[in-house]
Scaffold this motif. Structure first.
Motif, PDB file in Angstrom:
ATOM      1  N   ASP A  24      62.752  20.233  41.525  1.00  0.00           N
ATOM      2  CA  ASP A  24      62.686  19.351  42.692  1.00  0.00           C
ATOM      3  C   ASP A  24      64.029  18.684  42.964  1.00  0.00           C
ATOM      4  O   ASP A  24      64.478  18.597  44.119  1.00  0.00           O
ATOM      5  N   ARG A  25      64.679  18.190  41.894  1.00  0.00           N
ATOM      6  CA  ARG A  25      65.975  17.528  42.076  1.00  0.00           C
ATOM      7  C   ARG A  25      67.038  18.512  42.566  1.00  0.00           C
ATOM      8  O   ARG A  25      67.849  18.186  43.439  1.00  0.00           O
ATOM      9  N   VAL A  26      67.035  19.711  42.008  1.00  0.00           N
ATOM     10  CA  VAL A  26      68.022  20.695  42.413  1.00  0.00           C
ATOM     11  C   VAL A  26      67.758  21.145  43.846  1.00  0.00           C
ATOM     12  O   VAL A  26      68.699  21.296  44.645  1.00  0.00           O
ATOM     13  N   GLU A  27      66.500  21.347  44.189  1.00  0.00           N
ATOM     14  CA  GLU A  27      66.171  21.729  45.561  1.00  0.00           C
ATOM     15  C   GLU A  27      66.635  20.654  46.541  1.00  0.00           C
ATOM     16  O   GLU A  27      67.177  20.965  47.608  1.00  0.00           O
ATOM     17  N   ALA A  28      66.464  19.381  46.160  1.00  0.00           N
ATOM     18  CA  ALA A  28      66.875  18.275  47.032  1.00  0.00           C
ATOM     19  C   ALA A  28      68.384  18.257  47.204  1.00  0.00           C
ATOM     20  O   ALA A  28      68.891  18.131  48.327  1.00  0.00           O
ATOM     21  N   LEU A  29      69.130  18.379  46.107  1.00  0.00           N
ATOM     22  CA  LEU A  29      70.592  18.297  46.240  1.00  0.00           C
ATOM     23  C   LEU A  29      71.153  19.490  47.012  1.00  0.00           C
ATOM     24  O   LEU A  29      72.148  19.361  47.730  1.00  0.00           O
ATOM     25  N   LEU A  30      70.506  20.652  46.902  1.00  0.00           N
ATOM     26  CA  LEU A  30      70.969  21.812  47.660  1.00  0.00           C
ATOM     27  C   LEU A  30      70.684  21.655  49.153  1.00  0.00           C
ATOM     28  O   LEU A  30      71.498  22.030  50.001  1.00  0.00           O
ATOM     29  N   SER A  31      69.521  21.078  49.451  1.00  0.00           N
ATOM     30  CA  SER A  31      69.150  20.914  50.863  1.00  0.00           C
ATOM     31  C   SER A  31      69.925  19.785  51.540  1.00  0.00           C
ATOM     32  O   SER A  31      70.078  19.779  52.761  1.00  0.00           O
ATOM     33  N   GLU A  32      70.405  18.834  50.739  1.00  0.00           N
ATOM     34  CA  GLU A  32      71.081  17.663  51.303  1.00  0.00           C
ATOM     35  C   GLU A  32      72.605  17.782  51.306  1.00  0.00           C
ATOM     36  O   GLU A  32      73.304  16.849  51.682  1.00  0.00           O
ATOM     37  N   THR A  33      73.116  18.927  50.873  1.00  0.00           N
ATOM     38  CA  THR A  33      74.570  19.139  50.867  1.00  0.00           C
ATOM     39  C   THR A  33      74.889  20.385  51.686  1.00  0.00           C
ATOM     40  O   THR A  33      74.075  21.306  51.788  1.00  0.00           O
ATOM     41  N   SER A  34      76.093  20.415  52.236  1.00  0.00           N
ATOM     42  CA  SER A  34      76.465  21.501  53.142  1.00  0.00           C
ATOM     43  C   SER A  34      77.428  22.511  52.526  1.00  0.00           C
ATOM     44  O   SER A  34      77.689  23.559  53.118  1.00  0.00           O
ATOM     45  N   ASP A  35      77.960  22.191  51.351  1.00  0.00           N
ATOM     46  CA  ASP A  35      78.912  23.113  50.722  1.00  0.00           C
ATOM     47  C   ASP A  35      78.855  22.975  49.209  1.00  0.00           C
ATOM     48  O   ASP A  35      78.245  22.053  48.667  1.00  0.00           O
ATOM     49  N   ALA A  36      79.498  23.919  48.530  1.00  0.00           N
ATOM     50  CA  ALA A  36      79.452  23.964  47.071  1.00  0.00           C
ATOM     51  C   ALA A  36      80.089  22.733  46.429  1.00  0.00           C
ATOM     52  O   ALA A  36      79.606  22.232  45.414  1.00  0.00           O
ATOM     53  N   ALA A  37      81.179  22.239  47.020  1.00  0.00           N
ATOM     54  CA  ALA A  37      81.857  21.069  46.438  1.00  0.00           C
ATOM     55  C   ALA A  37      80.947  19.851  46.449  1.00  0.00           C
ATOM     56  O   ALA A  37      80.875  19.103  45.467  1.00  0.00           O
ATOM     57  N   SER A  38      80.235  19.646  47.554  1.00  0.00           N
ATOM     58  CA  SER A  38      79.316  18.503  47.646  1.00  0.00           C
ATOM     59  C   SER A  38      78.146  18.675  46.686  1.00  0.00           C
ATOM     60  O   SER A  38      77.689  17.714  46.050  1.00  0.00           O
ATOM     61  N   ALA A  39      77.620  19.895  46.593  1.00  0.00           N
ATOM     62  CA  ALA A  39      76.511  20.156  45.668  1.00  0.00           C
ATOM     63  C   ALA A  39      76.947  19.916  44.229  1.00  0.00           C
ATOM     64  O   ALA A  39      76.184  19.387  43.407  1.00  0.00           O
ATOM     65  N   GLU A  40      78.189  20.289  43.916  1.00  0.00           N
ATOM     66  CA  GLU A  40      78.719  20.068  42.566  1.00  0.00           C
ATOM     67  C   GLU A  40      78.786  18.568  42.254  1.00  0.00           C
ATOM     68  O   GLU A  40      78.419  18.135  41.152  1.00  0.00           O
ATOM     69  N   GLU A  41      79.237  17.788  43.219  1.00  0.00           N
ATOM     70  CA  GLU A  41      79.306  16.339  43.015  1.00  0.00           C
ATOM     71  C   GLU A  41      77.922  15.763  42.750  1.00  0.00           C
ATOM     72  O   GLU A  41      77.751  14.902  41.877  1.00  0.00           O
ATOM     73  N   ARG A  42      76.928  16.221  43.503  1.00  0.00           N
ATOM     74  CA  ARG A  42      75.564  15.726  43.312  1.00  0.00           C
ATOM     75  C   ARG A  42      75.012  16.155  41.959  1.00  0.00           C
ATOM     76  O   ARG A  42      74.283  15.395  41.306  1.00  0.00           O
ATOM     77  N   LEU A  43      75.340  17.360  41.540  1.00  0.00           N
ATOM     78  CA  LEU A  43      74.886  17.835  40.233  1.00  0.00           C
ATOM     79  C   LEU A  43      75.497  16.994  39.114  1.00  0.00           C
ATOM     80  O   LEU A  43      74.806  16.611  38.155  1.00  0.00           O
TER      81      LEU A  43
END
Length: 355
Positions: A24-43
């Motif tokens: 659920d957390r990973v699905e949320a961060l992927l859906s709420e970010t537009s690029d890999a760099a932003s997703a990495e920061e959220r991770l």
């Protein structure tokens, strides 16, 4: 599938989806970010949340070979949250190398000495083609000359041998944590694959487990936060106040074997007790606790509470705050009154207790 989406976004950046990550957390961060760099920061933000990673760590601590290196894991966590990212990465590299070396005594190969393709596991989420085997190729990459620019991957060979000199950043340190959990998953899946198929649990065992889950869900639903303070009626007889007093008294008098039962669940054999007492001494002896007074116990969430106490440590008056978790004998979150459930420290290292 969330796992495939994760690897499409972050696989090229050498991140592994391990079993502890929440879908659920990973699905949320992927859906709420537009690029890999932003997703990495959220991770990375997930790894910097101490409560989340504490739960992840409780799942791997009991692994043979991991619990023997837990003082190194604790030190790595101290350094990570203190922003000492290079030393954090070095500690975790040592833990992973040693853990894999111990995992198969007949093979006796550390992580960097293994063929990445030989560490493929099919019954594990880390077995994805962009998972552990993919990351290990970067982990073991050799360097013939010094690299002065800042790197953002966990180059074990270059870091350990001094060729990579600029790796003191949160990305490298967090990738070390990420890989630690992935390696732990690999060991569990590999051990499972080598064992004969176990007989299915009886209906009685299944029903008992389901009933326990039902009771725990009801306990969580009914839980109401509360706090008890020194001077309140019932403070001196409160179960957790008494338990915490025992822990602080053992710490104050350097009774390290008595500190062990307050640390997170692990094996209780004779060698385990001796190793535990050594670990407790290593963690606590540099913090000389000469006096303490428990101020409050706050039951903030189901199976968890925060303790605040005034203390004198190394001759200085200070306030310490630490979290206690109610664990079952199997190391899972327990319920008040449950047979064998005990309050233990959420984080064993005392460095985390101070403001």
């Amino acid at each position: 599938m969330v796992v495939d989406q994760f690897y499409e976004c972050l696989g090229a950046r050498n991140w592994v989806f391990h079993d502890s990550l929440s879908l659920d957390r990973v699905e949320a961060l992927l859906s709420e970010t537009s690029d890999a760099a932003s997703a990495e920061e959220r991770l990375i933000d997930l790894y910097r949340d101490e409560e989340i990673t504490q739960w992840w760590l409780s799942q791997i601590r009991k692994l043979d070979g991991m619990k023997h290196r837990w003082h190194q894991v604790e030190r790595a966590r101290e350094h990570y949250h203190a922003g000492q990212f290079d030393s954090c990465a070095l500690h975790l590299i040592a833990v992973m190398d040693g853990f894999v070396n111990d995992f198969e005594p007949d093979v006796r190969k550390g992580l960097v000495s293994r063929d990445p393709e030989g560490m493929t596991v099919w019954d594990s989420i880390v077995g994805h083609h962009l998972g552990l085997t993919h990351v290990l190729k970067t982990f073991g990459k050799t360097f013939k000359k010094r690299i002065d620019h800042e790197v953002f991957d966990l180059f074990r060979h270059g870091i350990v041998h001094g060729s990579v000199v600029n790796f003191n950043n949160v990305v490298v340190a967090t990738k070390a944590w990420n890989m630690l959990f992935a390696v732990a998953d690999w060991s569990v899946a590999t051990a499972k694959a080598s064992k004969p198929v176990e007989s299915k649990p009886s209906w009685g065992e299944v029903l008992s487990a389901l009933e326990r889950q039902k009771r725990y869900r009801q306990y969580k639903d009914d839980f109401q936060p509360s706090q008890i303070a020194a001077g309140d009626s019932g403070f001196d007889t409160d179960e957790l106040v008494a338990r915490t007093t025992q822990f602080l008294d053992a710490w104050q008098h350097g009774r390290w074997a008595l500190v062990v039962p307050f640390m997170q669940p692990e094996g209780r054999g004779v060698s385990g007790r001796k190793a535990g007492a050594f670990q407790a001494r290593e963690l606590y002896q540099r913090y000389n606790l000469s006096s303490f007074q428990i101020c409050t116990v706050s039951y903030t969430q189901a199976s968890s509470a925060e303790v605040v106490a005034d203390a004198t440590v190394n001759g200085t008056k200070t306030r310490i705050t630490f979290r206690m978790v109610l664990y079952t004998v199997d190391g899972f979150a327990g319920m008040p009154g449950e047979d064998g459930a005990e309050w233990r420290l959420a984080m064993s290292s005392p460095q985390q207790f101070f403001p």
